[in-house]
Every structure is written in structure tokens, then in C-alpha cells.
Design a protein around this motif. Structure first.
Motif, PDB file in Angstrom:
ATOM      1  N   UNK A 102     -20.022 -16.055  -9.859  1.00  0.00           N
ATOM      2  CA  UNK A 102     -20.204 -15.393  -8.569  1.00  0.00           C
ATOM      3  C   UNK A 102     -19.361 -16.104  -7.524  1.00  0.00           C
ATOM      4  N   UNK A 103     -18.863 -15.330  -6.572  1.00  0.00           N
ATOM      5  CA  UNK A 103     -18.031 -15.872  -5.497  1.00  0.00           C
ATOM      6  C   UNK A 103     -18.230 -14.981  -4.276  1.00  0.00           C
ATOM      7  N   UNK A 141     -14.456 -18.469 -12.996  1.00  0.00           N
ATOM      8  CA  UNK A 141     -13.607 -18.507 -11.799  1.00  0.00           C
ATOM      9  C   UNK A 141     -13.205 -17.072 -11.492  1.00  0.00           C
ATOM     10  N   UNK A 142     -13.895 -16.471 -10.516  1.00  0.00           N
ATOM     11  CA  UNK A 142     -13.746 -15.056 -10.231  1.00  0.00           C
ATOM     12  C   UNK A 142     -13.585 -14.856  -8.734  1.00  0.00           C
ATOM     13  N   UNK A 192     -16.159 -22.584  -5.900  1.00  0.00           N
ATOM     14  CA  UNK A 192     -15.284 -21.450  -5.593  1.00  0.00           C
ATOM     15  C   UNK A 192     -15.341 -21.079  -4.126  1.00  0.00           C
ATOM     16  N   UNK A 193     -14.260 -20.492  -3.637  1.00  0.00           N
ATOM     17  CA  UNK A 193     -14.267 -19.733  -2.393  1.00  0.00           C
ATOM     18  C   UNK A 193     -13.204 -18.655  -2.498  1.00  0.00           C
ATOM     19  N   UNK A 194     -12.957 -17.931  -1.431  1.00  0.00           N
ATOM     20  CA  UNK A 194     -12.001 -16.827  -1.480  1.00  0.00           C
ATOM     21  C   UNK A 194     -10.578 -17.311  -1.685  1.00  0.00           C
ATOM     22  N   UNK A 232     -17.969 -32.973  -6.124  1.00  0.00           N
ATOM     23  CA  UNK A 232     -19.211 -32.832  -5.376  1.00  0.00           C
ATOM     24  C   UNK A 232     -19.240 -31.594  -4.492  1.00  0.00           C
ATOM     25  N   UNK A 233     -18.170 -31.351  -3.728  1.00  0.00           N
ATOM     26  CA  UNK A 233     -18.213 -30.247  -2.774  1.00  0.00           C
ATOM     27  C   UNK A 233     -16.813 -29.792  -2.415  1.00  0.00           C
ATOM     28  N   UNK A 234     -16.708 -28.505  -2.120  1.00  0.00           N
ATOM     29  CA  UNK A 234     -15.440 -27.890  -1.718  1.00  0.00           C
ATOM     30  C   UNK A 234     -15.622 -27.241  -0.358  1.00  0.00           C
ATOM     31  N   UNK A 235     -14.680 -27.504   0.571  1.00  0.00           N
ATOM     32  CA  UNK A 235     -14.672 -26.788   1.844  1.00  0.00           C
ATOM     33  C   UNK A 235     -13.327 -26.092   1.991  1.00  0.00           C
TER      34      UNK A 235
END
Length: 752
Positions: A102-103, A141-142, A192-194, A232-235
Motif C-alpha cells: 500500500x502507498x 513497492x507500489x 514508501x511515498x509518492x 527506521x523512517x523515510x521523509x
């Protein structure tokens, strides 16, 4: 525990007072149907949300309603939602967290075990379907019309970014550049992000990478000396890693565009459930608040005083959580960077406070209303539910009255039980209530919930799992099958779908002896569902397929809408999901000819995380000659009493002993009779077969569903009657004064 609703037969509420408010004034609706509404009080809980994916269009919530058939729900800012979404692709790599496909508003789904996949837009409902190229392995990865796959070529793993046409079909197969020759073939962590993704290949000793969707390029994030990195985290601009220097841990964040550049150590007070927002770290403080702190160090500030302690990074780079100042200020919050570069909290999806009735659970049974009531005991840390009871009556002038609701126990026990084994803390699917025909709902006899398909008196049909179906006499299993099939109880008769298309059969309980030959009901299928109420047999080929009602008196089939439905004496209520309404169909013979047919009834209420079938959850009918009830969007309970001519009162099950030995200490004659609808009163006359004289007359007042009479064997002279045969006659006039009194006869052999 949560709130429940039911209309039950003849069982008066206990003296224990409930916390629910009294009913509103009795009125007639626009169609002239008598109506009364029980107002729901503000409860301790809000509308639920449990985000696992989000963007500015809404959030994907998981398991908010404890319903296995509606685990995934898309919730929008305007308060609308879509329940029962298909499960997205989920991978479970060893020694790692699960990976969800999911994204934001986009989710990846697989068709069974095939190579066919779909990308669903949860907000618009649009789906693009495609087949995976031969030899490819899907990942999670979608993005919108994009999917990353693994492909082994010449002994090495390559990455492909599939671009799916807007109309679906064969994807455009594009290579991903920058893939190292030693790339492991397993993905163990993804964020994930856009824009793209941070991906871990090969676990804790593997490779950290960054993927950019636009350039289709993979960049390896280099280790720092001998350290091992953990994502750990993605921004939108940075990525946070934890470095393990032979057991000495430290965290730092890197520039997403230049991962090989300088690394900034993380200097914050906590890393538990931490999410990056630009150069800020957001995390729960351990006491329910969400705080923000400069990732490179600095003073922490409180963003939300209360929350669910869970943070999700959205596809749009914002951070999402559920929280506020309290139940009257609760929402899915969207946290972004303001013009000055500091975090700003906004409201995305409002989560209003629910009423005590909002959790649902409805059954209607012989003129008694049951409402499951949500409450928070003063000595408890979480909400629970109990069943409320309200007696319903219809006056001769057509006024519908309801007594104030009272606590009548929960789904695990009843206050009348001398030694209840346990109480059932019931939420979700166990709030799908089924009436017993005795003024109550089916209550569990065990600590785990078992779904009940149908019940009548002491008999029930239960489905403990996805295959087996049992017929019970109390707690004794009479029979079982290793597959589900349509079945319905009416008194001591068990009706089932026949082996031939369009037929149903009946057996007598508990003997399981056949009652006549199969009945042809006019169905073009082997029915998936049947319901029996006296002369009426409802059949359905499936929720979206043909349905009908067979009248055993006229031998005719009545046309009814498709959809989930409940049968009553003289009418049928159906779900019209497309219109979000309940419909009512009146039958010939129960109403004047001008009223026969289907019309609109009421709004169809639903809740987040609930299945499509809302019978027993948010609405129900009284199949024993009584009213219907439904939950309103305002969280109230409305009862309506359709004006139909019901069938004459009948005894539908008799449990009378054939012999009684009065020589045994405490031995008495006890007979139990179940009724097709409430009775105004009853009289049991016992006559000696030898003399023809009446030896005892027992009487009782109103009875809904069940008459129980006990004779101690004492005659008119105050002594035990002599050995012999005694004939009994039970007579009961109907409470609605329709038709003749019900009369049933039998005999008992007495030994003195």
C-alpha cells in the motif's frame, strides 16, 4: 465491550437499571406506520480509525470493527468511507516486520495464486489489472500504475519498474538502473511515498537503497565503516537509519538526494515509533501525547496532548496519527511543515463521539427490544457492553410504546442465572444478534464466540468455522455437516435446502425424522439461504442474485428484491445497498391488495469496519408477529410496527413428558410450549381420562414466545391424583386479537 440491539419474546427486563435514556414520543411515520425512537446517549468512544496508509485524500484503516469480512476500510475527510476492501498484498519476511503493498490511496492486490495483479485507487474505486511478466517476482513497492519487480537474469537479480496503462492490460516493462551486481533477491524492509522508496535488500547484513520512481534509478546507501544499517523512517527529504557498531547503536539521517553525503546524528529523547518530517522527529512521549523535536537536537514541543501512540508516514510526505484533546475533539490528524518550517497539525478525518448504541447488534423477537449498550464502568480502563431490554406494545389505536431500557445482562450470561460462569466482553462480529423466540438473544455457552445461523426455543444451528454446521438441542449436537448449507428453524421444525434446485425439506427435532416430501419453492437454484416463518418460506440464490418468498397456503411465489433480507409474518425487509436504504415488501393476504409490493422503509446505517451484511448488527425484524428496529445515523434506535394481518397464533413446539412418577421426591409434571407470536394469556386444563373430571386448571398472564406450566400432581381434594392417564389442553388467545385462540392437546401417564 460494545452495544447490542434486539427485540425479544416475552422476557421482561430485569430490575437492574440500565444507563440508556428513555424512548422518545411515539409517532407515526409518513406511511402511517407506528414508530418510536430510543435516543442514544453520547458514549465513551469515537468513530474508529487505525491508519496503515494515508495521503491527503484519506486513510486506509485496518481491523477497526473486528469483522473478518471487512478488515480494510478507506476513510475520507468528508466522513464517508468504503468498507470491505480486498486485502492488499502482504509479505512476511523472516526476522522482519510485514511488508504491505500500500502507498497512500493505492493498494496492490493479487488474484488468488495467479500472476494477475490489480492496483486499486481506494478513493475513486478505480482498478487497473495486469499480468506479471513471466519469471518476475512481485514486491510491495507500489505506486499509482507502478510496480517494482525482481527478475533474475544470468544468475544476477535485476529490478524492473512496470508501468501499467490507465486502462490496465500489458504493462510497459522498464529497467531500473544503478542495481549492484551483488543485490540480494529478498526485500526485508520498505518505506514508501509518492516519490519512491527506501528498500532494504537481504536483511540486517544486506544492502540499503533508495529508489526514485521518476528516474527509475536505484541508489545504494553506503555503510559507514563496519557498521550495519537498519532503516527506521523515510521523509520527503531525509532518511533515518540506525547504525550498529558491533553492538554500539546510534541513529543518523541522510539527505535523500545525496545519501553518500554528510550524515547528521539523531539527537532526540525517544526513537519509539519515530517518524521523520523534514528535519523534525515526531514520536509519542509514552503518555499518549505526540511531540516534535528537531532531529539534530533541540527542545521538544507537544503537537497533540492525546493520541493512539501510532504514527504513519503518508505518500505525500505528511505524518498521520489519530488524536486530539479528547473524545469531543478526536480525528485523524495530518501533520505537515508550515511556512516557517515547523510542524503544523491539521484535521483530516473527523472521528465524532459515538452514542451508546452506535456499535450495533440488533435482534427483534416477539415484542421485546434488546439494545446492546456501550458503557465505561468507573472501575474499568476500557469500554464494555451489556444488553438492554425494552418491552414494546401496540395499542388498539395504533400507538407504539416502549418501556425505558434496562440492563438484562450480556452475551455470556443472563441476570436470572444463579451462577453465571463468565461474562462475554463482546465486540465486532459477536454483536450480530440472533433472537431465540423466547424474548431473548442467543447467548454463548462457552468462552469463545460461535456464530449462530438460526435459533428457535431450545434448538439452534451454529457454524463454528468456515465449513462445519451443527444442529443443537441446547448444548447437545443432534447432527452436523462438513459444509455450510441453507437452514432455518421454526419451532421444532428444521428446514433445509433440498438436493434439487428449487426445493426445501423439513425434519422434526429432536428426532430428525422427515416431515413429508420436498417442497418446491420456485427458486432457480439450490438456495444459499432460506428463512421460514409459518406459511412463508424466503429463499435466496445469493445476496446479488434472485430471491423470492413462497406462500405455502396459496402455493404461489412472491417477487422480492435481491440483497440481504429478513422475513417476518406478512412482510420482508431488504437491504438496498446501492441506495443505502432499507426496503419493505408486503405480502398478498397480509395487507390489502393496494399495499402489496415493495417500498422504501428507512436509511441503511453502517459503521467503519463492518461487513456488507448488516442484519443483526444494525437492523432486524421480529419474525414472531412483531415490529422491526434499526440504528439511525444519529446513533438512535428506531422501532416501527408494520400494519399487517398476522397469522393466527399457533403452538410451534411442544415439550411435554409422556409419563411422570409422582412417587419420586420432588417429581412434577412440567410442560413447555413455544408460540408463533405473543399470547394475551393462557390456560392449561388437566382432566382424568378415567373419570372425565377436571383435576387441575393452571392459568397465566401475557406470554411472548414461551409458556411453561408445572403441575405438582395434586388434585382438587389436595391429595396426589391416582395412577392413570391424564389429558391436558392448553388454550391461549393471541395478544393482537387476530384469529382464534391457539389450542393444543396431549396426555401424560401418571404413576402415584
Amino acid at each position: 465491550m460494545l452495544t447490542v440491539l434486539a427485540v425479544g419474546a416475552g422476557l421482561m427486563p430485569s430490575a437492574e437499571a440500565g444507563s440508556g435514556p428513555g424512548p422518545g414520543a411515539a409517532v407515526a411515520d409518513r406511511a402511517g406506520m407506528p414508530s418510536v425512537t430510543l435516543k442514544g446517549k453520547p458514549g465513551p468512544l469515537t468513530k474508529p480509525a487505525a491508519p496503515v496508509s494515508a495521503d491527503a485524500a484519506g486513510v486506509l484503516s485496518y481491523a477497526t470493527g473486528n469483522s473478518p469480512s471487512a478488515l480494510y476500510t478507506w476513510e475520507r475527510p468528508n466522513g464517508t468511507y468504503v468498507n470491505g476492501l480486498p486485502q492488499p498484498v502482504i509479505f512476511y519476511p523472516p526476522h522482519s516486520n510485514s511488508l504491505w503493498g500500500v502507498n497512500g490511496r493505492f493498494g496492490l492486490e493479487r488474484i488468488g495464486t495467479t500472476s494477475t495483479y490489480r492496483i486499486r485507487n481506494y478513493d475513486t474505486g478505480k482498478v487497473v489489472q495486469f499480468d506479471l511478466p513471466a519469471g518476475d517476482t512481485a514486491t510491495t513497492v507500489v505506486a499509482e500504475n507502478r510496480l517494482l519487480t525482481l527478475r533474475k537474469t544470468a544468475g544476477k537479480w535485476a529490478l524492473r519498474l512496470l508501468e501499467i496503462p490507465a486502462a490496465g492490460g500489458r504493462p510497459v516493462d522498464r529497467p531500473v538502473s544503478g542495481v549492484p551486481d551483488n543485490l540480494p533477491g529478498d526485500i526485508t524492509h520498505v518505506q514508501l511515498d509518492a516519490r519512491g522508496a527506501a528498500i532494504t535488500f537481504g536483511g540486517s547484513t544486506g544492502i540499503q537503497t533508495l529508489l526514485d520512481f521518476a528516474t527509475r534509478r536505484l541508489t545504494v546507501v553506503p555503510n559507514e565503516g563496519p557498521s550495519r544499517l537498519t532503516l527506521l523512517s523515510l521523509s520527503a527529504t531525509t532518511v533515518l537509519y540506525e547504525a550498529d557498531y558491533n553492538g554500539d547503536f546510534g541513529s543518523y539521517f541522510v539527505d535523500r538526494d545525496h545519501p553518500d553525503g554528510p550524515r547528521t546524528p539523531l539527537k532526540v529523547d525517544s526513537t519509539v515509533n519515530l517518524r521523520l518530517l523534514g528535519n523534525w522527529a515526531l514520536y509519542p512521549d509514552g503518555e499518549g501525547a505526540i511531540v516534535a523535536q528537531p532531529a539534530a537536537g533541540g527542545a521538544a514541543r507537544t503537537l497533540l496532548p492525546k493520541s493512539d501512540n501510532h504514527l504513519v508516514t503518508g505518500a505525500d510526505g505528511a505524518v498521520y496519527t489519530v488524536g486530539g484533546t479528547g473524545p469531543d475533539d478526536w480525528a485523524v490528524r495530518r501533520i505537515t511543515l508550515g511556512a516557517d518550517g515547523t510542524p503544523v497539525v491539521g484535521e483530516l478525518v473527523p472521528l465524532p463521539r459515538q452514542t451508546t448504541y452506535d456499535v450495533g447488534g440488533v435482534a427483534v423477537d416477539q415484542g421485546q427490544l434488546r439494545v446492546g449498550t456501550l458503557h465505561l464502568p468507573s472501575d474499568a480502563s476500557r469500554a464494555t457492553t451489556y444488553l438492554s431490554g425494552s418491552s414494546l406494545s401496540l395499542t388498539a389505536s395504533g400507538t407504539l410504546n416502549a418501556t425505558p431500557p434496562r440492563n438484562v445482562g450480556d452475551l455470556g450470561w443472563h441476570p436470572a442465572d444463579e451462577d453465571p460462569a463468565y461474562d462475554m466482553q463482546c465486540t465486532g462480529r459477536c454483536l450480530r444478534l440472533v433472537g431465540t423466540g423466547e424474548g431473548d438473544v442467543v447467548r454463548s455457552t462457552r468462552s469463545n464466540y460461535v456464530p449462530t445461523l438460526t435459533a428457535s426455543g431450545r434448538f439452534s444451528v451454529q457454524r463454528p468455522d468456515s465449513r462445519f454446521q451443527y444442529v443443537y438441542d441446547g448444548t447437545k449436537a443432534l447432527s452436523h455437516t462438513d459444509r455450510w448449507h441453507a437452514a432455518s428453524l421454526w419451532g421444532s421444525q428444521l428446514w433445509s435446502a433440498g438436493t434439487r434446485s428449487g426445493t426445501v425439506t423439513a425434519v422434526s427435532l429432536p428426532s430428525m425424522k422427515a416431515l413429508g416430501s420436498a417442497v418446491s419453492v420456485g427458486a432457480p437454484c439450490v438456495p444459499e439461504e432460506i428463512q421460514v416463518v409459518g406459511r412463508w418460506i424466503y429463499w435466496s440464490c445469493g445476496p446479488t442474485k434472485k430471491a423470492g418468498v413462497y406462500d405455502r397456503t396459496t402455493k404461489r411465489v412472491i417477487k422480492v428484491p435481491s440483497g440481504y433480507a429478513q422475513l417476518a409474518d406478512g412482510y420482508l425487509v431488504s437491504q438496498n445497498d446501492a441506495a443505502a436504504r432499507l426496503s419493505i415488501t408486503y405480502f398478498p393476504g397480509a395487507v390489502p391488495a393496494a399495499r402489496v409490493g415493495t417500498g422504501d422503509l428507512a436509511p441503511l446505517t453502517n459503521q467503519v469496519g463492518e461487513p456488507a451484511d448488516r442484519r443483526g448488527r444494525f437492523w432486524a425484524v421480529d419474525r414472531f408477529g412483531g415490529p422491526l428496529a434499526y440504528l439511525t445515523d444519529a446513533g438512535d434506535v428506531t422501532v416501527k410496527w408494520p400494519r399487517v394481518t398476522t397469522s393466527p397464533l399457533a403452538v410451534i413446539a411442544t415439550d411435554s413428558p409422556a409419563r411422570v412418577d409422582l412417587r419420586a421426591t420432588g417429581s412434577k409434571y412440567t410442560g413447555v410450549w413455544h408460540l408463533s407470536k405473543p399470547a394475551a394469556s393462557w390456560k392449561l386444563t388437566i382432566v382424568s381420562a378415567a373419570s372425565g373430571k377436571t383435576v387441575r386448571t393452571l392459568t397465566g398472564g401475557p406470554a411472548a414466545g414461551k409458556i411453561s406450566a408445572t403441575w405438582d400432581g395434586i388434585g382438587p381434594d389436595g391429595k396426589k391424583v391416582p395412577t392413570g392417564t391424564y389429558r391436558w389442553t392448553l388454550t391461549a388467545p393471541a395478544a393482537d386479537h387476530v384469529g382464534r385462540s391457539a389450542t393444543v392437546k396431549g396426555s401424560v401417564a401418571v404413576r402415584s
